[in-house]
Design a protein around this motif. Structure first.
Motif, mmCIF file in Angstrom:
data_model
loop_
_atom_site.group_PDB
_atom_site.id
_atom_site.type_symbol
_atom_site.label_atom_id
_atom_site.label_comp_id
_atom_site.label_asym_id
_atom_site.label_seq_id
_atom_site.Cartn_x
_atom_site.Cartn_y
_atom_site.Cartn_z
ATOM 1 N N ILE A 1 0.610 -0.629 -0.101
ATOM 2 C CA ILE A 1 0.127 -0.135 0.231
ATOM 3 C C ILE A 1 1.024 1.752 -0.123
ATOM 4 O O ILE A 1 1.801 1.466 1.122
ATOM 5 C CB ILE A 1 -0.747 0.034 1.153
ATOM 6 C CG1 ILE A 1 -1.946 -0.831 1.352
ATOM 7 C CG2 ILE A 1 -1.661 1.350 1.288
ATOM 8 C CD1 ILE A 1 -2.469 -1.575 2.602
ATOM 9 N N LEU B 1 -5.797 1.922 8.201
ATOM 10 C CA LEU B 1 -4.843 0.999 7.674
ATOM 11 C C LEU B 1 -4.478 -0.613 8.230
ATOM 12 O O LEU B 1 -4.251 -1.090 8.500
ATOM 13 C CB LEU B 1 -3.488 1.881 6.642
ATOM 14 C CG LEU B 1 -3.993 2.080 5.715
ATOM 15 C CD1 LEU B 1 -2.419 3.064 5.381
ATOM 16 C CD2 LEU B 1 -4.068 1.674 4.225
ATOM 17 N N VAL C 1 3.051 -0.836 4.593
ATOM 18 C CA VAL C 1 2.707 0.338 3.546
ATOM 19 C C VAL C 1 4.075 0.914 3.472
ATOM 20 O O VAL C 1 4.742 0.836 4.328
ATOM 21 C CB VAL C 1 2.157 1.008 4.985
ATOM 22 C CG1 VAL C 1 1.243 1.900 4.700
ATOM 23 C CG2 VAL C 1 0.424 0.436 5.518
ATOM 24 N N ILE D 1 5.354 -1.157 8.212
ATOM 25 C CA ILE D 1 5.309 0.334 7.903
ATOM 26 C C ILE D 1 6.551 0.193 6.998
ATOM 27 O O ILE D 1 7.847 0.479 8.032
ATOM 28 C CB ILE D 1 4.995 1.870 8.409
ATOM 29 C CG1 ILE D 1 3.558 1.574 9.388
ATOM 30 C CG2 ILE D 1 5.649 3.235 8.356
ATOM 31 C CD1 ILE D 1 3.352 2.603 10.342
#
Length: 355
Positions: free
Chosen positions: A7, A25, A35, A60
């Motif tokens: 993403i 998210l 992410v 992340i």
């Protein structure tokens, strides 16, 4: 181990909204994703917020770079994406918890290259769903992807011109989940906004749909599109937008010619150019445009006399339009500058009331 979904989130000075986006998210019903958060030279606390979240959640991945625009940030994200599927989220928006679980299920079970959902516009004080006159699910395969989706991205035909507000509703990248192979095998990239002004996502999707063999539209509003951000690029006055849109349309025209698309696609592009008179006019009268009334009026006149726009308006069929839009485009065809200016002010007033 590679994640199933990557993403990509391009970030620039969104400290007031970023936590809301990341929380949506990281609380997804589906967990096998990364992410890729690209900090595009933010001068506020966006990077600090990102780092705090990354310390708590290994999914992340932060790319910190000098400011170079949203297209460059998304391209950097694409270069780092490891997932079998790729999604995009803008940092002032948020998503429903089941969006990636549901879209991935369709993509995997039915071998779909692109899955698209609908969305809700968020104005701060109220919400408004973007309505599509389609069933809950629509499937397109092979040539249908070109005829029904790619052509619609190029521009509207016949009765579709009656709804100018849907012109770019299909073109957003953040409403879609892509099979990564479609993007990477064909080296798809976003064009810099300094060249084309806007619609970089529509142009990206035109190319993606050219290579895609299957497309599903899921008429469920999983995405929340934040319209109350007054600092976003779409809310600003752009004095170069007419010339930039000229380059955008030239790119589209060249693509259609290169791929030997037929007359319907060229008519669709011409219709897009005609409908863009609305957006270009609203950009001209934007309250952040510091020109005097007289200068703005001259800019509207210049817009209506632009060769590309004038030619498209001559061929634009207004019979499908509602009374208000028939009047607008009749006046535009006639290059009635002052009356068009008055109508643009009325449209802008109505838009502000909606917000």
């Amino acid at each position: 181990m590679k994640p199933k979904i990557s993403i990509i989130v391009p970030i620039y000075n969104v400290e007031n909204y970023l936590s809301r986006c990341l929380d949506s998210l990281l609380t997804q019903d589906y967990e096998d994703f990364e992410v890729i958060a690209i900090n595009d030279g933010s001068t506020d606390n966006s990077l600090t917020i990102l780092q705090e979240y990354a310390e708590k959640d290994h999914r992340i991945c932060i790319i910190d770079k000098e400011n170079n625009g949203v297209s460059s940030a998304r391209n950097d994200g694409l270069s780092q994406a490891k997932g079998e599927y790729i999604g995009f989220v803008d940092p002032d928006d948020w998503v429903e918890p089941q969006v990636y679980k549901d879209m991935l299920k369709i993509a995997e079970e039915d071998q779909i290259d692109i899955v698209m959902c609908s969305y809700i516009r968020e104005f701060g004080t109220h919400s408004k769903e973007k309505t599509f006159a389609f069933p809950e699910r629509s499937n397109y395969f092979n040539d249908e992807v070109h005829k029904k989706i790619l052509r619609r991205l190029v521009g509207p035909l016949n009765e579709e011109v009656a709804n100018p507000e849907l012109l770019d509703a299909w073109g957003t990248v953040w409403s879609k989940l892509y099979r990564a192979e479609v993007i990477k095998n064909n080296n798809l990239q976003f064009i810099d906004l300094s060249e084309i002004g806007s619609n970089e996502d529509t142009l990206f999707n035109i190319h993606a749909c050219y290579y895609a063999k299957s497309f599903v539209f899921l008429n469920k509003p999983y995405y929340h599109y934040w319209r109350a951000n007054n600092t976003s690029i779409t809310s600003k006055h752009n004095p170069n937008l007419v010339s930039q849109f000229g380059k955008l349309y030239t790119r589209m025209e060249n693509f259609l010619n290169e791929k030997n698309f037929g007359e319907n696609y060229k008519i669709a592009l011409s219709n897009r150019i005609s409908l863009s008179t609305i957006g270009l006019g609203l950009n001209t009268i934007n309250s952040k445009n510091t020109l005097t009334f007289t200068r703005r009026l001259k800019e509207v006149k210049k817009l209506l006399n632009n060769n590309m726009i004038k030619k498209s308006l001559q061929n634009f069929e207004i019979s499908y339009c509602s009374f208000i839009w028939r009047m607008f485009f009749f006046l535009a065809k006639s290059r009635a500058t002052l009356l068009i200016y008055i109508m643009l002010e009325s449209i802008e007033f109505a838009r502000k009331r909606l917000r």
